[in-house]
Design an enzyme around this catalytic site. Structure first.
Site, short mmCIF file in Angstrom:
data_model
loop_
_atom_site.label_atom_id
_atom_site.label_comp_id
_atom_site.label_asym_id
_atom_site.label_seq_id
_atom_site.Cartn_x
_atom_site.Cartn_y
_atom_site.Cartn_z
N ASP A 1 -1.68 1.42 -3.67
CA ASP A 1 -2.45 0.28 -4.19
C ASP A 1 -3.90 0.69 -4.51
O ASP A 1 -4.76 -0.15 -4.71
CB ASP A 1 -2.42 -0.92 -3.23
CG ASP A 1 -3.02 -0.61 -1.88
OD1 ASP A 1 -3.15 0.58 -1.52
OD2 ASP A 1 -3.39 -1.56 -1.17
N ARG B 1 2.40 5.68 16.68
CA ARG B 1 1.81 6.89 16.09
C ARG B 1 1.23 7.78 17.19
O ARG B 1 0.52 7.28 18.08
CB ARG B 1 0.69 6.54 15.12
CG ARG B 1 1.14 5.83 13.89
CD ARG B 1 0.05 5.87 12.82
NE ARG B 1 0.28 4.85 11.80
CZ ARG B 1 1.16 4.96 10.81
NH1 ARG B 1 1.90 6.04 10.70
NH2 ARG B 1 1.31 3.99 9.92
N ASN C 1 -7.80 9.14 6.53
CA ASN C 1 -6.80 9.08 5.46
C ASN C 1 -7.37 8.74 4.09
O ASN C 1 -6.62 8.56 3.13
CB ASN C 1 -5.69 8.09 5.84
CG ASN C 1 -6.20 6.67 5.97
OD1 ASN C 1 -7.21 6.30 5.37
ND2 ASN C 1 -5.50 5.87 6.75
N PRO D 1 0.35 1.75 18.81
CA PRO D 1 1.38 1.16 17.94
C PRO D 1 0.82 1.02 16.54
O PRO D 1 -0.33 0.60 16.39
CB PRO D 1 1.64 -0.21 18.57
CG PRO D 1 0.43 -0.53 19.39
CD PRO D 1 -0.21 0.78 19.77
N SER D 2 1.59 1.37 15.51
CA SER D 2 1.14 1.20 14.13
C SER D 2 1.02 -0.28 13.83
O SER D 2 1.78 -1.10 14.35
CB SER D 2 2.16 1.83 13.19
OG SER D 2 2.02 1.28 11.90
N THR E 1 1.23 -1.22 10.62
CA THR E 1 1.87 -1.41 9.31
C THR E 1 3.33 -0.97 9.29
O THR E 1 4.04 -1.26 8.35
CB THR E 1 1.13 -0.62 8.21
OG1 THR E 1 1.14 0.77 8.56
CG2 THR E 1 -0.31 -1.07 8.06
N GLU F 1 -11.98 6.21 6.89
CA GLU F 1 -10.89 6.65 7.76
C GLU F 1 -10.51 8.05 7.27
O GLU F 1 -10.67 8.37 6.09
CB GLU F 1 -9.69 5.72 7.62
CG GLU F 1 -9.96 4.33 8.18
CD GLU F 1 -8.70 3.48 8.25
OE1 GLU F 1 -8.33 3.10 9.36
OE2 GLU F 1 -8.09 3.21 7.21
N SER G 1 0.79 -1.22 0.00
CA SER G 1 0.00 0.00 0.00
C SER G 1 0.83 1.28 0.00
O SER G 1 1.54 1.57 -0.95
CB SER G 1 -0.96 -0.06 1.20
OG SER G 1 -1.76 1.08 1.26
N ASP H 1 -3.43 6.30 -3.10
CA ASP H 1 -2.22 5.73 -2.48
C ASP H 1 -1.67 4.64 -3.40
O ASP H 1 -2.18 4.41 -4.50
CB ASP H 1 -2.48 5.25 -1.04
CG ASP H 1 -3.26 3.94 -1.00
OD1 ASP H 1 -3.96 3.64 -1.98
OD2 ASP H 1 -3.15 3.21 0.00
P1 NG1 Z 1 -1.44 1.83 11.00
O1 NG1 Z 1 -0.05 1.73 10.48
O2 NG1 Z 1 -1.90 0.66 11.83
O3 NG1 Z 1 -1.70 3.16 11.64
C1 NG1 Z 1 -2.31 2.60 8.59
C2 NG1 Z 1 -3.38 3.64 8.64
C3 NG1 Z 1 -4.73 2.94 8.72
C4 NG1 Z 1 -4.91 1.92 7.60
C5 NG1 Z 1 -3.70 1.03 7.47
C6 NG1 Z 1 -3.74 0.12 6.28
C7 NG1 Z 1 -3.37 5.83 9.78
C8 NG1 Z 1 -3.18 6.56 11.04
N1 NG1 Z 1 -3.27 4.50 9.83
O4 NG1 Z 1 -2.42 1.80 9.72
O5 NG1 Z 1 -5.75 3.87 8.71
O6 NG1 Z 1 -5.25 2.57 6.40
O7 NG1 Z 1 -2.49 1.79 7.44
O8 NG1 Z 1 -3.25 0.67 5.09
O9 NG1 Z 1 -3.59 6.46 8.74
ZN ZN Z 2 -3.67 1.27 0.39
#
Ligand code: NG1
Ligand code: ZN
Length: 542
Positions: A278, A505, A372, A497-498, A500, A370, A64, A276
């Protein structure tokens, strides 16, 4: 199961010793060179899941919005939705098994899930444009074939296109035809129908600039654009012919830096959007006559679409149950606008579309986005049937409204958030309502907000509750955040915690950008101290 063949083939996709990965927000993500074994094993797992559900399962190779050198993989469940939570655990176990344990873990999963190994299986595979994706998707195919599974490799696809294919195949074509041609035709037919209902007031032909993040979205839009070029002309930028994937462009860059992508010249008030890497996220934006950048994010898409759908339901006189689903990253003013002006109930789930999608399924019409730019609208089967019936029965303006709703159902990807589909919906809604980007943007004003990434030794020392809005561990962290938030007006901050990336974060919003930046800095420092920060204390670098 041919144990010898599996052991032999697995040895060709050997796991780097000691490497552990977790099935996160959207599958596995890591440096591409660490993922060959994961891909092979996800091929194996997809076959088991297919046998168990007696359905086609999807495997998408993509990372992604991550940088080009990363890659990732996720499984797609029968109706085009994300993999079930219990199978995420199996995925993590299998991916982390040391070489000698692969067969045992595989047998264990199939016993625990009562998989009938004699059942047929079918797996469909797609991949994004990363240089590593072709080879990694071949590893998936090795995994599928060694377990005797059948497969179809779609090659280059956007992530939501693969979700669509899985959904089509498991509904015997009811949802659509499981080909790219089928996807293009279904969406463009609905879009063209909607465009016919627009009464033009001098706006003339619509045009849109699209930043494709140097990713798969460019290839697929090029294939598709002639289907709707009479209604909408699109101009593609960052189409992958020069720049690097997601580098200084794309929806993630635009959202996190809150500035236009490079590689796209923007004149004042021109209509622009970014995908984005993908093509499952989209954001809109424009620059005003003073050169100020205005971002229109997923929250504002939810606001526009919810009020549009509510108006249509009022017109046809149907009281369907609408719900909007957001995450903690939703701007506070968007939530207020939805609740107080549009008057729709709003729910908050954990980050990641699987959570939002799941919640949205509870309503007749579930709208989820979301911030984003990741999201879609789901219509329940009874709601869809009702709307299709009304579009035949009603007359006059009511019939028009029902027909619009019917085409909106077809235009939204019901399996997953989809940048192409969302773009066409937004274009149709703006045209039908006669709105400019500026008017859309003016629905409400975003509270200033910003995010920061903090590097820590182990991001999972942070655990959260209340849809990730409060930290439970490490001790003292939430209390410290509460104390800092109190110092500012209209403020909110949280950390998680992220799923991805290997970072924590930090999010903050408040009444002014100055307050946001200072709150963000203070919270990040506390995270750094209490959660084992490594390297430099994070600084705002914009
Ligand atoms: P993580 O890395 O868990 O924050 C991010 C995006 C999610 C989601 C995923 C999948 C933010 C804050 N987080 O997740 O909304 O889109 O990637 O691609 O944007
Ligand atoms: Zn994506």
């Amino acid at each position: 199961m041919d144990s010898n063949a599996i052991i032999k083939c697995s040895a060709l996709h050997v796991k780097p010793k000691g490497l552990t990965l977790q099935y996160g927000t959207a599958g596995f993500r890591s440096k591409a060179e660490h993922l060959d074994h994961v891909m092979f094993r996800m091929g194996l797992l997809a076959v088991l899941r297919s046998k168990q559900t007696k359905s086609t399962i999807g495997v998408m190779v993509t990372a992604s919005h991550n940088p080009e050198e990363d890659n990732g993989v996720k499984l797609i469940d029968p109706l085009g939705e994300m993999l079930a939570l219990s199978w995420e655990e199996h995925a993590t176990h299998l991916a982390n098994a040391e070489e000698q344990d692969v067969l045992r873990v595989l047998t264990d999963i199939s016993e625990r899930e009562a998989v009938n190994l004699h059942h047929d299986s079918f797996v469909v595979i797609g991949r994004d444009t990363r240089p590593s994706s072709k080879k990694l998707s071949e590893a998936v195919i090795d995994g599928v074939t060694v377990l005797g599974g059948q497969f179809h490799d779609y090659g280059l696809l956007t992530t939501p296109q693969l979700h669509y294919m899985v959904c089509c195949r498991n509904t015997n074509g009811q949802y659509g035809e499981a080909t790219l041609e089928g996807y293009y035709q279904k969406l463009s037919k609905a879009f063209v129908e909607l465009s016919k209902q627009v009464s033009y007031n001098g706006d003339g032909h619509r045009s849109l600039k699209v930043d494709c993040a140097n990713g798969i979205g460019a290839l697929k839009l090029k294939e598709m654009e002639h289907y709707f070029s009479k209604e909408l002309s699109i101009k593609l930028f960052n189409d992958g012919t020069k720049g690097k994937l997601n580098y200084l462009c794309g929806a993630d860059f635009v959202k996190s830096c809150q500035e236009p992508p490079q590689g796209m010249d923007i004149k004042s008030n021109e209509r622009c959007c970014s995908f984005d890497g993908d093509a499952d996220r989209i954001l809109y934006y424009y620059c005003d006559t003073d050169g100020h950048f205005h971002l229109i994010d997923g929250d504002k898409m939810a606001a526009l679409i919810s009020s549009f759908l509510k108006e249509l339901l009022l017109e046809i006189g149907e009281n369907l149950n609408i719900g909007v689903v957001q995450t903690a990253y939703a701007n506070g003013n968007s939530t207020r606008y939805l609740e107080e002006v549009v008057k729709v109930p709003v729910y908050c789930t954990k980050t990641g579309v699987k959570h939002l999608h799941h919640k949205a399924q509870e309503f007749d019409i579930g709208i989820y986005f979301e911030a984003n730019g990741h999201g879609t609208v789901l219509f329940s089967k009874p709601a869809e049937t009702k709307i299709r019936q009304l579009s035949k029965e009603l007359r006059g303006k009511k019939r028009n409204a029902a027909e619009i709703l019917e085409n909106i159902i077809d235009l939204f990807n019901q399996a997953a958030g989809d940048a192409i589909s969302d773009m066409l919906v937004i274009e149709a809604v703006l045209a039908l309502k006669g709105l400019t980007l500026q008017q859309w943007d003016a629905l409400y004003t975003d509270l200033p907000n910003r995010q920061l990434k903090v590097k820590v030794a182990d991001r999972y020392v942070i655990s959260t509750t209340n849809a990730e809005r409060q930290a439970i561990t490490p001790p003292g962290l939430q209390e410290a955040i509460d104390g800092l938030v109190k110092k500012y007006r209209l403020s909110r901050a949280f950390v998680r915690p992220s799923g991805t990336e290997d970072v924590v974060r930090v999010y903050a919003e408040a009444d002014s950008q100055e307050s946001v930046d200072s709150l963000l800095h203070e919270v990040s420092s506390v995270v750094f101290q209490l959660a084992g920060g490594i390297g430099e204390i994070p600084q705002l670098s914009f």
